[in-house]
Motif scaffolding. Structure first.
Motif, short mmCIF file in Angstrom:
data_model
loop_
_atom_site.label_atom_id
_atom_site.label_comp_id
_atom_site.label_asym_id
_atom_site.label_seq_id
_atom_site.Cartn_x
_atom_site.Cartn_y
_atom_site.Cartn_z
N LEU A 14 0.83 -1.20 0.00
CA LEU A 14 0.00 0.00 0.00
C LEU A 14 0.86 1.25 0.00
O LEU A 14 0.52 2.25 -0.63
CB LEU A 14 -0.93 0.00 1.22
CG LEU A 14 -1.90 1.17 1.34
CD1 LEU A 14 -2.81 1.22 0.12
CD2 LEU A 14 -2.71 1.08 2.62
N ALA A 15 2.01 1.21 0.69
CA ALA A 15 2.91 2.37 0.69
C ALA A 15 3.48 2.61 -0.70
O ALA A 15 3.63 3.77 -1.13
CB ALA A 15 4.03 2.14 1.69
N ARG A 16 3.78 1.56 -1.43
CA ARG A 16 4.32 1.72 -2.78
C ARG A 16 3.29 2.37 -3.70
O ARG A 16 3.65 3.16 -4.57
CB ARG A 16 4.75 0.36 -3.35
CG ARG A 16 5.77 -0.35 -2.48
CD ARG A 16 6.50 -1.43 -3.28
NE ARG A 16 5.61 -2.46 -3.79
CZ ARG A 16 5.35 -3.59 -3.16
NH1 ARG A 16 5.86 -3.81 -1.96
NH2 ARG A 16 4.57 -4.51 -3.70
N ARG A 17 2.03 2.03 -3.51
CA ARG A 17 0.99 2.62 -4.35
C ARG A 17 0.63 4.03 -3.91
O ARG A 17 0.25 4.86 -4.73
CB ARG A 17 -0.27 1.74 -4.33
CG ARG A 17 -0.07 0.37 -4.94
CD ARG A 17 -1.41 -0.32 -5.16
NE ARG A 17 -2.12 -0.55 -3.91
CZ ARG A 17 -2.04 -1.67 -3.21
NH1 ARG A 17 -1.25 -2.66 -3.63
NH2 ARG A 17 -2.72 -1.82 -2.10
N THR A 18 0.75 4.31 -2.60
CA THR A 18 0.33 5.61 -2.08
C THR A 18 1.35 6.70 -2.37
O THR A 18 1.00 7.79 -2.84
CB THR A 18 0.08 5.51 -0.57
OG1 THR A 18 -0.91 4.51 -0.31
CG2 THR A 18 -0.40 6.84 0.00
N ARG A 67 -1.26 0.26 9.84
CA ARG A 67 -1.67 -1.14 9.68
C ARG A 67 -0.49 -2.05 9.40
O ARG A 67 -0.46 -3.19 9.84
CB ARG A 67 -2.71 -1.24 8.55
CG ARG A 67 -4.06 -0.66 8.93
CD ARG A 67 -4.95 -0.48 7.73
NE ARG A 67 -4.45 0.57 6.87
CZ ARG A 67 -5.23 1.49 6.28
NH1 ARG A 67 -6.52 1.46 6.50
NH2 ARG A 67 -4.70 2.41 5.51
N ALA A 68 0.50 -1.54 8.68
CA ALA A 68 1.71 -2.33 8.44
C ALA A 68 2.47 -2.56 9.75
O ALA A 68 2.98 -3.66 9.99
CB ALA A 68 2.59 -1.64 7.41
N LEU A 69 2.54 -1.54 10.59
CA LEU A 69 3.20 -1.70 11.89
C LEU A 69 2.45 -2.71 12.75
O LEU A 69 3.06 -3.58 13.38
CB LEU A 69 3.29 -0.35 12.60
CG LEU A 69 3.87 -0.37 14.02
CD1 LEU A 69 5.31 -0.86 14.01
CD2 LEU A 69 3.77 1.01 14.67
N LEU A 70 1.12 -2.61 12.79
CA LEU A 70 0.32 -3.56 13.56
C LEU A 70 0.51 -4.98 13.05
O LEU A 70 0.60 -5.94 13.84
CB LEU A 70 -1.16 -3.18 13.49
CG LEU A 70 -1.59 -1.97 14.31
CD1 LEU A 70 -3.00 -1.53 13.90
CD2 LEU A 70 -1.55 -2.28 15.79
N ARG A 71 0.58 -5.13 11.74
CA ARG A 71 0.76 -6.46 11.16
C ARG A 71 2.11 -7.05 11.57
O ARG A 71 2.21 -8.23 11.89
CB ARG A 71 0.65 -6.36 9.63
CG ARG A 71 0.50 -7.70 8.93
CD ARG A 71 0.39 -7.51 7.44
NE ARG A 71 -0.67 -6.58 7.09
CZ ARG A 71 -0.49 -5.48 6.36
NH1 ARG A 71 0.72 -5.18 5.93
NH2 ARG A 71 -1.51 -4.71 6.08
N ALA A 72 3.13 -6.22 11.58
CA ALA A 72 4.46 -6.71 11.96
C ALA A 72 4.51 -7.09 13.43
O ALA A 72 5.04 -8.15 13.81
CB ALA A 72 5.50 -5.64 11.64
N SER A 94 -1.67 7.16 4.56
CA SER A 94 -2.64 8.13 5.09
C SER A 94 -3.00 7.85 6.54
O SER A 94 -3.38 8.77 7.27
CB SER A 94 -3.90 8.11 4.23
OG SER A 94 -4.45 6.80 4.17
N ALA A 95 -2.92 6.60 7.00
CA ALA A 95 -3.26 6.25 8.39
C ALA A 95 -1.98 6.23 9.21
O ALA A 95 -1.29 5.21 9.32
CB ALA A 95 -3.96 4.90 8.43
N LEU A 96 -1.64 7.38 9.80
CA LEU A 96 -0.37 7.52 10.52
C LEU A 96 -0.56 8.07 11.93
O LEU A 96 0.41 8.48 12.56
CB LEU A 96 0.58 8.45 9.74
CG LEU A 96 0.91 8.03 8.29
CD1 LEU A 96 1.78 9.08 7.63
CD2 LEU A 96 1.58 6.67 8.28
N GLY A 97 -1.79 8.07 12.43
CA GLY A 97 -2.04 8.60 13.77
C GLY A 97 -1.31 7.83 14.85
O GLY A 97 -0.76 8.41 15.79
N LEU A 98 -1.32 6.50 14.76
CA LEU A 98 -0.64 5.69 15.76
C LEU A 98 0.86 5.93 15.73
O LEU A 98 1.51 6.06 16.77
CB LEU A 98 -0.95 4.21 15.52
CG LEU A 98 -0.21 3.21 16.39
CD1 LEU A 98 -0.52 3.42 17.86
CD2 LEU A 98 -0.52 1.78 15.96
#
Length: 379
Positions: A14-18, A67-72, A94-98
């Motif tokens: 998702l980061a590559r596409r964003t 979400r990538a951090l949570l997945r890891a 776009s989801a970087l609040g955490l």
């Protein structure tokens, strides 16, 4: 900025596409500053997890959003490897609040430099009784505006009175060609009937009769007539002779009697489950009756409705619990408690853990694991 670290850079798809430019900058900075860098470009969650599992002695750096951090973190927790390595994050998406709340720098260059030169900080982790993890805040019920996720295979189940085909019980059902008027109509005051016959009428017609529901006839062979005011109940053409009028009146009265019976609503694709009914009615938000226990002590019970419950792990042991009761008469202030084990039970409820919505569940227990995982942050 040189370091002897060997890095495994896992770039979320998702980061590559964003933001491909930010990904390229982060990769260049990491490759220039580390002794050895291995870059992985997984295409899905399975490849993402496989890359982390095969990291060897390399330190993982995740390029992606929350979400990538949570997945890891979830993957390393399930493998019981969180204590053996420190994660680094370059936030892209776009989801970087955490990520920001945890202290990760904003910007690809600053975050990549922090991954190279930063220090490891051990952080607490909330682990629930289904082995799920929470890094930041947890809220019950889920925040308004977040649509509940249907369980796998639940497509077509009725929610809020709407069937799988998009028709609402008691209203018109769309036709095959998308024309609202070409489908059936489930009206309690009328019953749909289809007439057929071999009368001399040609073509297709439709008519209505006072007290009886709409009926349709379609031509077959020599033609099928449509019901008129004095037609027979089965849709056949009216006799040409005027004799035996009572024979015509009896089927008409029988049709009128049958038409007064309530029509059956549009057929549902599968029966409603009680839990789905409750969740659909509540929408995952609003007052709820929950029992909240902190370290075995009941803070609020089912007799007092609550607006929200939030649980946040501290940086150094324990979790902060805030309960907002519903005001009845006088203003009710929030209740606060601190502990290591929090149990919430009651009617089916959904909760938002970090950026994900989970549930519905009737009981869930979260336990604080102190210094359970490490994140590389600026020194």
């Amino acid at each position: 900025m040189a370091t002897d670290d060997q890095l495994l850079v896992v770039i979320d798809p998702l980061a590559r596409r964003t933001d491909g430019e930010a990904v390229r900058i982060a990769k260049d900075v990491l490759s220039a500053g580390a002794a050895s860098t291995k870059v992985c470009l997984p295409e899905g969650p399975e490849e993402f997890a496989r890359a982390l599992s095969r990291r060897g002695s390399r330190r993982p750096v995740v390029v992606g959003d929350d979400r990538a951090l949570l997945r890891a973190v979830a993957h390393l927790h399930r493998r019981r490897e969180l204590g053996a390595c420190a994660l680094s994050l370059v936030p892209v998406g776009s989801a970087l609040g955490l990520a920001h709340s945890l202290g990760v720098p904003t910007g690809a260059v600053a975050a990549a430099r922090a991954a190279l030169d930063g220090v490891e900080r051990r952080l607490d982790l909330l682990v629930d009784d289904s082995d799920g993890v929470v890094l930041g805040a947890l809220r019950i019920p889920a925040l308004p505006g977040v649509p509940p996720r249907d369980p796998p295979g639940a497509g077509g189940a009725t929610t809020g009175g709407r069937t799988a085909g998009g028709a609402r019980a008691g209203g018109p059902e769309p036709g095959r060609n998308g024309d609202p008027g070409s489908g059936r109509e489930a009206d309690p005051g009328a019953a749909s009937q289809t007439g057929s016959g071999t009368g001399g009428g040609a073509g297709t017609g439709a008519g209505t009769d006072a007290g009886a529901g709409p009926e349709a006839g379609s031509g077959t062979g020599s033609g099928r007539g449509s019901r008129s005011g004095d037609g027979s109940a089965d849709g056949c053409a009216s006799p040409s002779s005027g004799h035996h009028s009572w024979l015509r009146a009896w089927p008409q009265s029988l049709a009128r009697t049958l038409s007064t019976r309530p029509a059956i609503p549009a057929r549902m694709s599968r029966p409603l489950r009680p839990s789905r009914i409750r969740v659909a009615a509540g929408g995952g938000a609003g007052p709820a009756r929950l029992r909240v226990e902190v370290d075995g002590v009941i803070i609020i019970d089912l007799d007092q409705p609550v607006e929200a419950v939030s649980i946040t792990p501290y940086a150094h042991g324990g979790a902060a619990v805030e309960i907002r009761p519903v005001s009845v008469g006088a203003e009710a202030g929030p209740l606060h408690a601190t502990g290591h084990r929090v149990t919430v039970s009651g009617a089916d409820f959904r909760y938002r853990a970090d950026s994900l919505v989970a549930g519905p569940v009737r009981t869930r227990t979260w336990t604080v694991r102190e210094a359970a995982w490490g994140l590389t942050l600026p020194g």
